[in-house]
Design an enzyme around this catalytic site. Structure first.
Site, PDB file in Angstrom:
ATOM      1  N   LYS A 134     -45.891  -8.781  45.316  1.00 56.52           N
ATOM      2  CA  LYS A 134     -45.982  -9.423  44.007  1.00 56.52           C
ATOM      3  C   LYS A 134     -45.041 -10.623  43.907  1.00 56.52           C
ATOM      4  O   LYS A 134     -45.364 -11.606  43.219  1.00 56.52           O
ATOM      5  CB  LYS A 134     -45.669  -8.409  42.909  1.00 56.52           C
ATOM      6  CG  LYS A 134     -46.701  -7.280  42.824  1.00 56.52           C
ATOM      7  CD  LYS A 134     -48.112  -7.835  42.633  1.00 56.52           C
ATOM      8  CE  LYS A 134     -49.159  -6.755  42.539  1.00 56.52           C
ATOM      9  NZ  LYS A 134     -50.528  -7.295  42.344  1.00 56.52           N
ATOM     10  N   ALA A 138     -42.506  -6.822  47.272  1.00 54.24           N
ATOM     11  CA  ALA A 138     -42.548  -8.013  48.124  1.00 54.24           C
ATOM     12  C   ALA A 138     -43.872  -8.762  47.967  1.00 54.24           C
ATOM     13  O   ALA A 138     -43.902  -9.999  47.905  1.00 54.24           O
ATOM     14  CB  ALA A 138     -42.337  -7.609  49.584  1.00 54.24           C
ATOM     15  N   TYR A 194     -44.807  -3.225  47.757  1.00 55.03           N
ATOM     16  CA  TYR A 194     -45.491  -3.709  46.550  1.00 55.03           C
ATOM     17  C   TYR A 194     -44.681  -4.816  45.870  1.00 55.03           C
ATOM     18  O   TYR A 194     -45.237  -5.846  45.469  1.00 55.03           O
ATOM     19  CB  TYR A 194     -45.698  -2.535  45.597  1.00 55.03           C
ATOM     20  CG  TYR A 194     -46.458  -2.875  44.349  1.00 55.03           C
ATOM     21  CD1 TYR A 194     -47.843  -2.925  44.341  1.00 55.03           C
ATOM     22  CD2 TYR A 194     -45.795  -3.147  43.151  1.00 55.03           C
ATOM     23  CE1 TYR A 194     -48.549  -3.236  43.187  1.00 55.03           C
ATOM     24  CE2 TYR A 194     -46.489  -3.459  41.995  1.00 55.03           C
ATOM     25  CZ  TYR A 194     -47.853  -3.496  42.017  1.00 55.03           C
ATOM     26  OH  TYR A 194     -48.554  -3.810  40.873  1.00 55.03           O
TER      27      TYR A 194
END
Length: 511
Positions: free
Chosen positions: A182, A180, A178
């Protein structure tokens, strides 16, 4: 779905895109019902909905077209649901084409599809990591690819909004994939913003960075930590994120952070990155674990739709409904007023300091020590100049075995000069103010209180008289110093005359 409700209640045409038709129909029904109730309340109060261009949705890419208020019979045309998977570019492109064909344009396109998994990196399988990147990053990229051509070609341009996370700036444990994804969204936004600016396209590119928001994602996400995950406190209301998206749809801004904690984390990461990373690591391991057991085999929305996924709020309390920093970010006039007040306060403080310094320099307590030091330097220079002009005793000829003058050693000459300079300094001691004791300083700060038996306060004439007396004392000291210098100069000349006369007599005797 809160964003869709906020847009719809203000008169925007909203297209909600989801991967499951059943859940999509449920979400559309909720948004229509909420919009109708809001419009009825406003009509009873005698008001109108403020139409604006916007777009909303739930776990998907959404679009809308600007329009004013509409009768209830037109609600089905204003709020529409379209089934599509954001990981399939052809389906996303078909949604964009259908929206333009039906409404004529796209005013705002919001990319907010996201899934997550709470697990250590070593416990995350390659398929799970790929799925999170595919939905969170590639899904938003596909939405931008499908909508950007229409936004650039149409008159007036439009807004392209990406919903990232504060985790894209400051990662937290248990969410490697998650975080990575974003981070990738923020990189995509920066690149796209530069390209749009270079091509002079009338499209605003905005990144929304929510902090911990009370959404159902924590309840529906896959977990491998043995318990149901919880957001890191403080947790903010979902409607705050919806307001930020609605504001970005109408105002071209670079990014908006939702929640004061997001602003603090961003600031601390720039100021002390190592300390902030250590704190978030400790807080992430401690605060993201709830007391409710949840198996890794429990239903989740990583690959398939989960029932009741269309709910708006999560089950976490307490929830903060106010964020002053976010409010100031979406209210530029109030922000400028605050900046003006801060600058005015700073100017007042600096002005008062300058006035106090000027008053101190105009007072005799400031002038007298400096004048005394200046007179001391002048007296020392005059004395050195007078002494340097006198002949050395070694230069006077000796007419007998006994020297006419005692020849002083270098140390004696230095001692004589220092004694003369010291005498001048000692004469100035009465004029140099001494350091006050603590009791005296406290007494000076106390306000003057006039008592019946206490002497009256000196009048203006008395203060002027005292000031005149101080000036007279300084001038008197200067005159005395000048007389001393003249006397020393006269003694030097007399000594030279006597030496010349003695040498002449000695020469006559030899003849």
């Amino acid at each position: 779905m809160e964003t869709a409700m906020l847009m719809a209640e203000n008169g925007a045409r909203v297209i909600i895109v989801g991967r499951n038709q059943e859940g999509l129909d449920e979400a559309v029904t909720k948004v229509r019902s909420h919009a109708q109730m809001t419009m009825m309340e406003r009509m009873q109060e005698g008001g109108n909905g403020d139409g604006f261009s916007g777009m909303a949705g739930s776990q998907s890419t959404m679009t809308s077209v600007e329009t004013g208020g509409a009768p209830y019979t037109e609600m089905e045309d204003k709020i529409v649901g379209m089934e599509a998977d954001v990981t399939n570019f052809e389906q996303v492109k078909s949604v964009a084409d259908q929206v333009v064909q039906r409404f004529g344009r796209i005013d705002t396109w919001v990319n907010l599809a996201a899934v997550s998994e709470w697990a250590l990196f070593e416990d995350t399988s390659p398929d799970e990591f790929h799925r999170i990147i595919e939905v969170n990053l590639l899904g938003q990229a596909y939405g931008a690819m499908a909508s950007l051509p229409y936004l650039k070609q149409q008159t007036g341009g439009g807004a392209l909004i990406f919903v990232s996370s504060i985790a894209g700036r400051a990662p937290i444990p248990y969410q490697s994939a998650y975080n990575a994804s974003k981070h990738g969204v923020l990189g995509l936004v920066e690149t796209l913003r530069q390209e749009v600016k270079y091509t002079e396209s009338p499209v605003s590119v905005t990144a929304i960075l929510p902090a911990s928001v009370s959404t159902p994602m924590f309840e529906k996400a896959r977990t491998k930590i043995g318990v149901e995950p919880e957001p890191i406190k403080p947790v903010y209301e979902v409607r705050m994120a919806a307001r930020a998206i609605a504001y970005a749809a109408q105002h071209p801004v670079r990014e908006l952070i939702v929640g004061d904690s997001g602003y603090m984390i961003t600031f601390m990461r720039r100021l002390a990155p190592t300390l902030t990373s250590n704190y978030l690591g400790a807080a992430g391991f401690r605060q993201q674990r709830s007391q409710e057991f949840k198996s890794s085999q429990a239903p989740d929305n990583l690959y398939e739709h989960v029932s009741e996924e269309t709910q708006v709020e999560g089950e976490y309390t307490p929830v903060k409904k106010v964020s002053p920093l976010t409010w100031f970010s979406t209210h530029p006039k109030a922000r400028m007023a605050l900046y003006g007040a801060l600058l005015a306060g700073l100017g007042v403080l600096v002005g008062r300091r300058v006035v106090n310094i000027r008053r101190e320099r105009l007072s005799w307590r400031y002038k007298l020590p400096r004048q005394a030091k200046r007179f001391t330097r002048q007296a020392s220079k005059t004395a050195e100049k007078a002494l340097s002009g006198m002949p050395s005793p070694s230069d006077i000829p000796v007419v007998s075995r006994m020297p006419m003058f005692h020849k002083k050693t270098p140390m004696e000459r230095i001692s004589d000069r220092l004694s003369k300079v010291g005498a001048g300094i000692i004469a100035l001691i009465p004029f140099i103010p001494q350091k006050k004791s603590a009791a005296r300083r406290i007494t000076d700060r106390l306000p003057e209180v006039s008592m019946p038996w206490s002497p009256s306060k000196p009048s203006t004439l008395d203060r002027l008289t005292l000031s005149h007396q101080r000036q007279a004392a300084i001038y008197r000291f200067a005159r005395q110093s000048s007389k001393v210098m003249e006397k020393m100069d006269k003694q030097r000349k007399d000594t030279l005359k006597k030496a010349s006369r003695t040498m002449t007599e000695v020469g006559d005797r030899r003849k």
